[in-house]
Design an enzyme around this catalytic site. Structure first.
Site, PDB file in Angstrom:
ATOM      1  N   HIS A   1       0.875  -1.192   0.000  1.00 44.01           N
ATOM      2  CA  HIS A   1       0.000   0.000   0.000  1.00 44.01           C
ATOM      3  C   HIS A   1       0.903   1.230   0.000  1.00 44.01           C
ATOM      4  O   HIS A   1       1.527   1.550   1.009  1.00 44.01           O
ATOM      5  CB  HIS A   1      -0.906   0.014   1.242  1.00 44.01           C
ATOM      6  CG  HIS A   1      -1.838   1.179   1.287  1.00 44.01           C
ATOM      7  ND1 HIS A   1      -3.183   1.051   1.500  1.00 44.01           N
ATOM      8  CD2 HIS A   1      -1.626   2.517   1.152  1.00 44.01           C
ATOM      9  CE1 HIS A   1      -3.766   2.231   1.500  1.00 44.01           C
ATOM     10  NE2 HIS A   1      -2.826   3.149   1.288  1.00 44.01           N
TER      11      HIS A   1
ATOM     12  N   HIS B   1       1.543   5.405  -1.627  1.00 44.74           N
ATOM     13  CA  HIS B   1       1.190   6.605  -2.397  1.00 44.74           C
ATOM     14  C   HIS B   1       2.452   7.184  -3.019  1.00 44.74           C
ATOM     15  O   HIS B   1       3.362   7.590  -2.305  1.00 44.74           O
ATOM     16  CB  HIS B   1       0.535   7.659  -1.493  1.00 44.74           C
ATOM     17  CG  HIS B   1      -0.742   7.187  -0.888  1.00 44.74           C
ATOM     18  ND1 HIS B   1      -1.962   7.378  -1.487  1.00 44.74           N
ATOM     19  CD2 HIS B   1      -0.977   6.486   0.241  1.00 44.74           C
ATOM     20  CE1 HIS B   1      -2.915   6.831  -0.736  1.00 44.74           C
ATOM     21  NE2 HIS B   1      -2.342   6.273   0.319  1.00 44.74           N
TER      22      HIS B   1
ATOM     23  N   LYS C   1      -9.326  -0.449  -5.772  1.00 47.55           N
ATOM     24  CA  LYS C   1      -9.366   0.205  -4.466  1.00 47.55           C
ATOM     25  C   LYS C   1     -10.728   0.841  -4.202  1.00 47.55           C
ATOM     26  O   LYS C   1     -11.221   1.624  -5.016  1.00 47.55           O
ATOM     27  CB  LYS C   1      -8.269   1.295  -4.423  1.00 47.55           C
ATOM     28  CG  LYS C   1      -8.256   2.125  -3.154  1.00 47.55           C
ATOM     29  CD  LYS C   1      -7.791   1.324  -1.946  1.00 47.55           C
ATOM     30  CE  LYS C   1      -7.976   2.078  -0.642  1.00 47.55           C
ATOM     31  NZ  LYS C   1      -6.749   2.591  -0.073  1.00 47.55           N
TER      32      LYS C   1
ATOM     33  N   HIS D   1     -10.422   1.036   1.897  1.00 46.70           N
ATOM     34  CA  HIS D   1     -10.214   2.040   2.953  1.00 46.70           C
ATOM     35  C   HIS D   1     -11.419   1.881   3.875  1.00 46.70           C
ATOM     36  O   HIS D   1     -12.522   2.322   3.543  1.00 46.70           O
ATOM     37  CB  HIS D   1     -10.138   3.458   2.384  1.00 46.70           C
ATOM     38  CG  HIS D   1      -9.871   4.474   3.449  1.00 46.70           C
ATOM     39  ND1 HIS D   1      -8.660   5.122   3.572  1.00 46.70           N
ATOM     40  CD2 HIS D   1     -10.637   4.897   4.488  1.00 46.70           C
ATOM     41  CE1 HIS D   1      -8.702   5.915   4.638  1.00 46.70           C
ATOM     42  NE2 HIS D   1      -9.896   5.805   5.203  1.00 46.70           N
TER      43      HIS D   1
ATOM     44  N   ASP E   1       1.509   2.588   3.529  1.00 45.88           N
ATOM     45  CA  ASP E   1       0.679   3.785   3.369  1.00 45.88           C
ATOM     46  C   ASP E   1       1.546   5.037   3.440  1.00 45.88           C
ATOM     47  O   ASP E   1       1.082   6.085   3.884  1.00 45.88           O
ATOM     48  CB  ASP E   1      -0.450   3.831   4.409  1.00 45.88           C
ATOM     49  CG  ASP E   1      -1.578   4.781   4.003  1.00 45.88           C
ATOM     50  OD1 ASP E   1      -1.569   5.265   2.853  1.00 45.88           O
ATOM     51  OD2 ASP E   1      -2.454   5.046   4.835  1.00 45.88           O
TER      52      ASP E   1
HETATM   53  O1  DOR Z   1      -3.274   9.244   5.801  1.00 46.24           O
HETATM   54  C1  DOR Z   1      -3.668   9.007   4.675  1.00 46.24           C
HETATM   55  N1  DOR Z   1      -3.136   9.607   3.591  1.00 46.24           N
HETATM   56  N2  DOR Z   1      -4.665   8.139   4.520  1.00 46.24           N
HETATM   57  C2  DOR Z   1      -5.226   7.919   3.336  1.00 46.24           C
HETATM   58  O2  DOR Z   1      -6.146   7.135   3.268  1.00 46.24           O
HETATM   59  C3  DOR Z   1      -4.805   8.682   2.137  1.00 46.24           C
HETATM   60  C4  DOR Z   1      -3.445   9.162   2.276  1.00 46.24           C
HETATM   61  C5  DOR Z   1      -3.067  10.191   1.247  1.00 46.24           C
HETATM   62  O3  DOR Z   1      -3.349  10.011   0.072  1.00 46.24           O
HETATM   63  O4  DOR Z   1      -2.441  11.171   1.632  1.00 46.24           O
HETATM   64 ZN    ZN Z   2      -3.293   5.105   1.695  1.00 47.25          ZN
END
Ligand code: DOR
Ligand code: ZN
Length: 346
Positions: free
Chosen positions: A14, A16, A100, A137, A248
Site C-alpha cells: 500500500h 502513495h 481500491k 479504505h 501507506d
Molecule cells: O493518511 C492518509 N493519507 N490516509 C489515506 O487514506 C490517504 C493518504 C493520502 O493520500 O495522503
Molecule cells: Zn493510503
C-alpha cells in the site's frame, strides 16, 4: 545478540507515489528497499479506467532511478460508474493487481469514491469471478459516527455485508488500526487479509493530540488508543500470514501538513525497514519480520516472493528528517526512538 538478519527483499502492499515532481522525489526512497508496491490510485483526477492506470504506470517507470529494479502493481479507483468490462480487461492484460474502494469523502482525494455500495455490486461480482482482489479504505463517513469508531462501524455496516454478498471476493482491509479489525481478519476463514502500516505500530492517538497537536502524526485512519496499537503489534508479529506490510507512505509537503486544515499522511518510505526491525526486535519477533514484510503479501496476492535479499545490520540507521522536493520539504516520519538497524539490498 543477532547482528545481521537477511530476508527476502520486501514489498510494500500500500503506497502513495503521487505524480510528476513529487513522484520523482519520493520514488527512489521506495525503490532503494522495496521490489514491488501496490500503487494507490487517489491522484487528482483519480486513476479510474485501465487506460489511466497504463498511463500512470508509464509515468512511474519513466521516473525510476537509474538501474532500479522495481515493479509498480497498479490499482483502479472504484467509482459508482466503474465498468466491469474495463476492470476485467485491465486484469486480463496483467495491467492491474487490485481495485481500491474509497468510501466517498473518507480521506484524501476520495470525493469520487463510493456512497451507495449496491451500485458497485456488478463490479465486485466480476472481480470475485476473475479473482481480482479488492483493497478497502475501511472507514464509514457518516458524520454521526465518531472518527475513532469509523473503522469498527465500517466492518459491521459495509465490510461484512460485502463479504457475505460476494463470497469468493478476495479482500484486503488496508491500514487496519483497531483490535476490532485484527480480530475480524483473524476470525475469517478465507479470502481476507489486512495490511498494517509502519506508523500504526508506533503511534497511538496521544502522540497526535497530547502536549500540543502534531500534524506529522495525523493520518487516516487516525491512530487509535494504546490497546489498539498493541493489538496491531500482536497481529503483525504473530506470524499469521493474513497480516502483511502496507506502509501507506503518503507524502505531503510540510506546507500542506501544517495548515489550519492539514492533510492526512505519514511519509515512512525512507525508514520503514529500520523501524520495523526495531519494533519486531522489541517484541522478540525478529524471526517473523520476513513473513510480514516479504512473504505474506506475495502469498496473499498469489505472486512469488522476491528472489533478491536484503540484509539488516545492527548499525544505527541514518535517515533524513525531511526530503527536499520541488514542491517543498516533506517530513520523514519520526519514530521517537533510536533505530539500531540499517537496511541494504544484497
Ligand atoms: O493518511 C492518509 N493519507 N490516509 C489515506 O487514506 C490517504 C493518504 C493520502 O493520500 O495522503
Ligand atoms: Zn493510503
Amino acid at each position: 545478540m543477532t547482528q545481521t538478519l537477511t530476508l527476502r527483499r520486501p514489498d510494500d502492499w500500500h503506497l502513495h507515489l503521487r505524480d510528476e515532481n513529487m513522484l520523482r522525489a519520493v520514488l527512489p526512497h521506495t525503490t532503494a528497499h522495496f521490489a514491488r508496491a501496490i500503487i494507490m490510485p487517489n491522484l487528482v483526477p483519480p486513476v479510474v479506467r485501465g487506460a489511466d492506470a497504463a498511463a500512470y504506470r508509464d509515468r512511474i517507470m519513466a521516473a525510476l532511478p537509474e538501474g532500479a529494479d522495481f515493479t509498480p502493481l497498479m490499482t483502479l479507483y472504484l467509482t459508482e460508474d466503474t465498468d466491469p468490462d474495463d476492470v476485467a480487461a485491465a486484469h486480463a492484460s496483467g495491467l492491474i493487481t487490485a481495485v481500491k474502494l474509497y468510501p466517498a469523502g473518507a480521506t484524501t482525494n476520495s470525493a469520487s469514491g463510493v456512497t451507495d455500495f449496491d451500485k458497485v455490486a456488478p463490479v465486485l461480482e466480476r472481480m470475485a469471478e476473475i479473482g481480482l482482489p479488492l483493497c478497502t479504505h475501511g472507514e464509514v463517513t457518516d458524520p454521526a459516527v465518531d472518527i475513532f469508531d469509523r473503522e469498527a462501524v465500517f466492518i459491521e455496516r459495509v465490510m461484512d455485508p460485502i463479504r457475505k454478498r460476494h463470497q469468493g471476493l478476495k479482500v484486503v482491509m488496508e491500514h487496519i488500526t483497531t483490535a476490532d479489525a485484527a480480530d475480524y481478519v483473524s476470525s475469517a476463514r478465507e479470502n481476507l487479509g489486512a495490511t498494517i502500516t509502519t506508523h500504526h505500530l508506533v503511534i497511538n492517538r496521544n502522540h497526535i493530540l497530547a502536549g500540543g497537536i502534531k500534524p506529522h502524526y495525523y493520518c487516516l485512519p487516525v491512530a487509535k488508543r494504546e490497546a489498539h496499537r498493541l493489538a496491531l503489534r500482536k497481529a503483525a508479529t504473530s506470524g499469521d500470514a493474513r497480516f502483511f506490510l502496507g506502509t501507506d507512505s503518503a507524502p505531503h509537503t510540510d506546507a500542506n501538513k501544517l495548515l489550519p486544515c492539514g492533510c492526512a499522511g505519514c511519509f515512512t518510505a525512507p525508514n520503514t525497514m529500520s523501524i520495523l526491525a526495531e519494533v519486531f526486535e522489541q517484541d522478540g519477533a525478529l524471526d517473523k519480520l520476513e513473513g510480514f514484510a516479504s512473504l505474506n503479501g506475495p502469498a496473499f496476492y498469489g505472486l512469488p516472493a522476491n528472489s533478491q535479499t536484503m540484509t539488516l545490520t545492527r548499525t544505527p540507521a541514518t535517515y533524513p528528517d525531511h526530503i527536499d522536493t520541488p514542491e517543498g520539504p516533506v517530513t520523514v516520519f519520526d519514530p521517537m526512538m533510536p533505530l539500531n538497524w540499517s537496511a541494504a539490498l544484497d
